[in-house]
Design a protein around this motif. Structure first.
Motif, PDB file in Angstrom:
ATOM      1  N   ASP A  48     -45.203  96.481 -55.586  1.00  0.00           N
ATOM      2  CA  ASP A  48     -46.578  96.321 -56.035  1.00  0.00           C
ATOM      3  C   ASP A  48     -46.625  95.507 -57.324  1.00  0.00           C
ATOM      4  O   ASP A  48     -47.441  94.607 -57.473  1.00  0.00           O
ATOM      5  CB  ASP A  48     -47.244  97.677 -56.248  1.00  0.00           C
ATOM      6  N   PHE A  49     -45.744  95.808 -58.268  1.00  0.00           N
ATOM      7  CA  PHE A  49     -45.700  95.074 -59.519  1.00  0.00           C
ATOM      8  C   PHE A  49     -45.316  93.629 -59.276  1.00  0.00           C
ATOM      9  O   PHE A  49     -45.908  92.713 -59.836  1.00  0.00           O
ATOM     10  CB  PHE A  49     -44.727  95.719 -60.509  1.00  0.00           C
ATOM     11  N   GLY A  50     -44.327  93.423 -58.420  1.00  0.00           N
ATOM     12  CA  GLY A  50     -43.882  92.062 -58.117  1.00  0.00           C
ATOM     13  C   GLY A  50     -44.985  91.223 -57.515  1.00  0.00           C
ATOM     14  O   GLY A  50     -45.163  90.058 -57.883  1.00  0.00           O
ATOM     15  N   SER A  51     -45.745  91.791 -56.618  1.00  0.00           N
ATOM     16  CA  SER A  51     -46.864  91.073 -56.001  1.00  0.00           C
ATOM     17  C   SER A  51     -47.919  90.728 -57.036  1.00  0.00           C
ATOM     18  O   SER A  51     -48.451  89.619 -57.055  1.00  0.00           O
ATOM     19  CB  SER A  51     -47.496  91.918 -54.889  1.00  0.00           C
ATOM     20  N   ALA A  52     -48.238  91.676 -57.902  1.00  0.00           N
ATOM     21  CA  ALA A  52     -49.239  91.436 -58.938  1.00  0.00           C
ATOM     22  C   ALA A  52     -48.751  90.367 -59.915  1.00  0.00           C
ATOM     23  O   ALA A  52     -49.516  89.481 -60.308  1.00  0.00           O
ATOM     24  CB  ALA A  52     -49.548  92.732 -59.676  1.00  0.00           C
ATOM     25  N   ALA A  53     -47.496  90.439 -60.311  1.00  0.00           N
ATOM     26  CA  ALA A  53     -46.953  89.458 -61.247  1.00  0.00           C
ATOM     27  C   ALA A  53     -46.964  88.061 -60.641  1.00  0.00           C
ATOM     28  O   ALA A  53     -47.331  87.082 -61.305  1.00  0.00           O
ATOM     29  CB  ALA A  53     -45.537  89.850 -61.659  1.00  0.00           C
ATOM     30  N   TYR A  55     -48.961  86.916 -58.333  1.00  0.00           N
ATOM     31  CA  TYR A  55     -50.355  86.478 -58.274  1.00  0.00           C
ATOM     32  C   TYR A  55     -50.819  85.945 -59.629  1.00  0.00           C
ATOM     33  O   TYR A  55     -51.414  84.863 -59.711  1.00  0.00           O
ATOM     34  CB  TYR A  55     -51.253  87.633 -57.827  1.00  0.00           C
ATOM     35  N   VAL A  56     -50.537  86.679 -60.697  1.00  0.00           N
ATOM     36  CA  VAL A  56     -50.972  86.265 -62.041  1.00  0.00           C
ATOM     37  C   VAL A  56     -50.290  84.959 -62.434  1.00  0.00           C
ATOM     38  O   VAL A  56     -50.933  84.052 -62.972  1.00  0.00           O
ATOM     39  CB  VAL A  56     -50.689  87.374 -63.073  1.00  0.00           C
ATOM     40  N   LEU A  57     -48.996  84.842 -62.160  1.00  0.00           N
ATOM     41  CA  LEU A  57     -48.281  83.617 -62.512  1.00  0.00           C
ATOM     42  C   LEU A  57     -48.829  82.417 -61.757  1.00  0.00           C
ATOM     43  O   LEU A  57     -49.012  81.341 -62.331  1.00  0.00           O
ATOM     44  CB  LEU A  57     -46.780  83.790 -62.245  1.00  0.00           C
ATOM     45  N   GLN A  58     -49.109  82.570 -60.482  1.00  0.00           N
ATOM     46  CA  GLN A  58     -49.653  81.464 -59.697  1.00  0.00           C
ATOM     47  C   GLN A  58     -51.064  81.112 -60.155  1.00  0.00           C
ATOM     48  O   GLN A  58     -51.414  79.943 -60.269  1.00  0.00           O
ATOM     49  CB  GLN A  58     -49.653  81.809 -58.209  1.00  0.00           C
ATOM     50  N   LYS A  59     -51.859  82.119 -60.431  1.00  0.00           N
ATOM     51  CA  LYS A  59     -53.237  81.898 -60.849  1.00  0.00           C
ATOM     52  C   LYS A  59     -53.296  81.151 -62.183  1.00  0.00           C
ATOM     53  O   LYS A  59     -54.159  80.312 -62.391  1.00  0.00           O
ATOM     54  CB  LYS A  59     -53.960  83.236 -60.970  1.00  0.00           C
ATOM     55  N   ASN A  60     -52.374  81.462 -63.080  1.00  0.00           N
ATOM     56  CA  ASN A  60     -52.391  80.867 -64.415  1.00  0.00           C
ATOM     57  C   ASN A  60     -51.365  79.757 -64.599  1.00  0.00           C
ATOM     58  O   ASN A  60     -51.092  79.352 -65.728  1.00  0.00           O
ATOM     59  CB  ASN A  60     -52.170  81.965 -65.454  1.00  0.00           C
TER      60      ASN A  60
END
Length: 68
Positions: A48-53, A55-60
């Motif tokens: 779950d953390f890996g997926s969220a991280a 997503y944030v890295l790609q978004k930013n």
């Protein structure tokens, strides 16, 4: 020797009824169903953390590029 903790939660009547029904269908107690669900969830917190991280890295990505 391991110890066990007891947690008490409140569920709305509808969720409580759904829990009882699913446990009955599985042939186990509601407590056993909840315990197995918690065990499954705890076994995969890194995913779950890996997926969220990711997503944030790609978004930013563009922002990070500009700041570099």
């Amino acid at each position: 020797m391991s110890t066990m903790d007891t947690f008490t939660i409140e569920l709305p009547e509808e969720q409580s009824q759904q829990l009882r029904e699913r446990a009955r269908e599985a042939g186990i107690s509601p407590e056993q169903l909840l315990r197995s669900g918690v065990q499954e969830w705890l076994a995969r917190p890194g995913q779950d953390f890996g997926s969220a991280a990711t997503y944030v890295l790609q978004k930013n990505r563009e922002l990070y590029r500009r700041l570099a």
